[in-house]
Design an enzyme around this catalytic site. Structure first.
Site: not given
Ligand code: PGA
Length: 255
Positions: A9, A11, A96, A98, A168, A174, A214
């Site tokens: 992803n 982003k 997601h 976010e 998640e 992140g 992560s």
């Molecule tokens: P990350 O993001 O691997 O940077 O923690 C995962 C995601 O939001 O799908």
């Protein structure tokens, strides 16, 4: 036997040049076919078509990070699921954290988006996950069950083969903090149990559940070794081909 699935992803990162370079590196560096692992990348909207051209003839799927529930109309700034198909997408990420956190996506919106994506012929990566506060309060499973019910209740069992679920935990996205393998496995097993109650054991056993938050080359081997973890949705570590491909290799080797 569930084929592991690893998606990047990207982003709102990278630019035209960097995206083309990264997509090419992933295509040339991928040595596993889709009988061993399913691999995909989700670039930002403006680069989908160009990325589709780069991925053509490869084993790498194209996915989008979002899509709208309406088929067409006066929805300024939105992109429909059939437009994503036109641009070459086979998958779309829906719900997601976010999107839920910053753009007010509710379970109802998530559910409508899933309907629209499935109607358009896309496969869906549905994201669910709890906040740190909810975990501390001991209500993780309640939150996950609520998100699953909101998104999937009433869907046809025949839709489930086109669904992937990504667990998640928001506190792990992140942040560099991954859930321990036991913490992740516990929630993955709970998701499968929920699916089993809603759609039956056979369906539940066939749906792939990715972990996200992560994920790095150094924690993927342990994660994939867990019985209900079937892959990863990778953010930060998918922005470099070497780390992404290493994660893919662990997924392919680990089951
Ligand atoms: P990350 O993001 O691997 O940077 O923690 C995962 C995601 O939001 O799908």
């Amino acid at each position: 036997m569930r084929v592991p699935i690893v998606f990047g992803n990207w982003k709102m990162n990278l630019d035209r040049t960097a995206i083309a370079a990264l997509a090419k590196e992933i295509v040339t560096g991928l040595h596993h076919d889709c009988t061993v692992v399913d691999v995909g990348i989700c670039p930002p909207f403006p680069y989908l078509e160009r990325t589709a051209a780069i991925l053509e003839g490869s084993n790498v799927y194209l996915g989008a990070q979002n899509g709208h529930w309406a088929e067409s109309g006066a929805y300024t700034g939105e992109v429909s699921m059939s437009m994503l198909v036109d641009a070459g997408c086979r998958f779309v990420i829906i719900g997601h954290s976010e999107r839920r956190q910053y753009f007010g996506e509710t379970d109802e919106i998530v559910s409508r988006k899933i309907n629209s994506a499935l109607n358009a012929g896309l496969r869906v990566i549905l994201c669910v996950g709890e906040t740190e506060e909810q975990r501390d309060q001991g209500i993780t499973k309640k939150i996950i069950a609520g998100q699953l019910t909101g998104a999937l209740a009433g869907k046809a069992e025949s839709d489930m083969p086109d669904m992937v679920i990504a667990y998640e935990p928001i506190w792990a996205i992140g942040t560099g903090r991954t859930a321990t393998t036991d913490q992740a496995q516990e929630v993955h097993a709970f998701i499968r149990e929920w699916l089993s109650k809603e759609f039956g054991t056979t369906t539940a056993e066939s749906v792939r559940i990715q972990y996200g938050g992560s994920v790095k080359p150094n924690n993927m081997a342990a994660l994939i070794s867990m019985p209900d973890i079937d892959g990863a949705l990778v953010g930060g570590a998918s922005l470099k081909s070497d780390s992404f491909l290493e994660i893919v290799s662990h997924a392919a080797d680990g089951k």
